[in-house]
Design a protein around this motif. Structure first.
Motif, PDB file in Angstrom:
ATOM      1  N   LEU A  83      33.767  35.717  40.348  1.00 39.34           N
ATOM      2  CA  LEU A  83      32.911  34.541  40.214  1.00 39.34           C
ATOM      3  C   LEU A  83      32.237  34.526  38.852  1.00 39.34           C
ATOM      4  O   LEU A  83      31.965  33.468  38.297  1.00 39.34           O
ATOM      5  N   VAL A  84      32.000  35.696  38.306  1.00 41.58           N
ATOM      6  CA  VAL A  84      31.400  35.816  36.974  1.00 41.58           C
ATOM      7  C   VAL A  84      32.477  35.694  35.903  1.00 41.58           C
ATOM      8  O   VAL A  84      32.294  34.991  34.901  1.00 41.58           O
ATOM      9  N   ALA A  85      33.590  36.375  36.091  1.00 41.51           N
ATOM     10  CA  ALA A  85      34.685  36.372  35.112  1.00 41.51           C
ATOM     11  C   ALA A  85      36.009  36.234  35.858  1.00 41.51           C
ATOM     12  O   ALA A  85      36.597  37.233  36.285  1.00 41.51           O
ATOM     13  N   PRO A  86      36.506  34.995  36.040  1.00 42.71           N
ATOM     14  CA  PRO A  86      37.800  34.822  36.717  1.00 42.71           C
ATOM     15  C   PRO A  86      38.920  35.514  35.945  1.00 42.71           C
ATOM     16  O   PRO A  86      38.839  35.673  34.727  1.00 42.71           O
ATOM     17  N   PHE A  87      39.947  35.931  36.656  1.00 43.51           N
ATOM     18  CA  PHE A  87      41.089  36.583  36.010  1.00 43.51           C
ATOM     19  C   PHE A  87      42.313  35.687  36.121  1.00 43.51           C
ATOM     20  O   PHE A  87      42.414  34.839  36.998  1.00 43.51           O
ATOM     21  N   THR A  88      43.239  35.864  35.196  1.00 44.34           N
ATOM     22  CA  THR A  88      44.474  35.077  35.190  1.00 44.34           C
ATOM     23  C   THR A  88      45.430  35.665  36.215  1.00 44.34           C
ATOM     24  O   THR A  88      45.837  36.816  36.106  1.00 44.34           O
TER      25      THR A  88
END
Length: 175
Positions: A83-88
């Protein structure tokens, strides 16, 4: 996937070993429950690292001439760090070296371009697909077994309007 599982297990042993060393070095003042907690934390940290490292590692392994045109980031409540840093989690790449021009379908029709695209997704096999792109019309058609490529163009292809801003159409037409 197998190697990632091995890496997570090794990280667990390393975390437990580090906690054991710290417990011994402190003269037994650290609680014994710290060892399994450290192993679990190391395993979770390694699993998170593998999720975020998948995309750059996969892109770095692509051969020359294969370019990424679309990426999809993912986040989920059950993985609060996303939620803070989405990943690919998936991406589409085009093979620029496979590009070839075909005559348009019909008299006076715009020329078509045929290119190979690859769909990558985490934990799934890579899908390869050949597509025909009509740059003038902003359309794209998948080339399957029912489509024939002839000197006159394509027969049996079903074009879908995608628009000139579609990443695959834009990347193919820019070449």
């Amino acid at each position: 996937m197998f190697f990632e599982m091995i890496a997570v297990i090794v990280a667990g042993f390393a975390g437990a070993g580090l906690a054991l060393i710290l417990a011994k070095a402190s003269g037994g003042r650290l609680p014994r429950w710290l060892i399994p907690v450290a192993a679990g934390a190391a395993m979770i940290a390694m699993a998170i690292f593998n999720e975020y490292d998948w995309y750059p590692r996969t892109v770095a392994g692509l051969p020359e001439g294969v370019e990424v045109v679309v990426t999809a980031e993912e986040s989920a409540l059950w993985r609060p760090w996303t939620l803070v840093a989405p990943f690919t989690s998936r991406f589409i790449a085009v093979d620029t070296q496979s590009l070839r021009a075909l005559p348009g379908a019909g008299e006076g029709a715009a020329p078509l371009r045929v290119i190979d695209i690859f769909a990558f997704a985490r934990w799934q096999p890579t899908r390869a697909l050949r597509v025909a792109v009509d740059c003038a019309g902003g359309r794209r058609a998948d080339i399957g077994p029912e489509v024939a490529i002839t000197d006159q163009g394509l027969t049996g292809a079903t074009f879908r309007p995608m628009g000139a801003d579609d990443p695959v159409v834009a990347a193919t037409c820019a070449l």
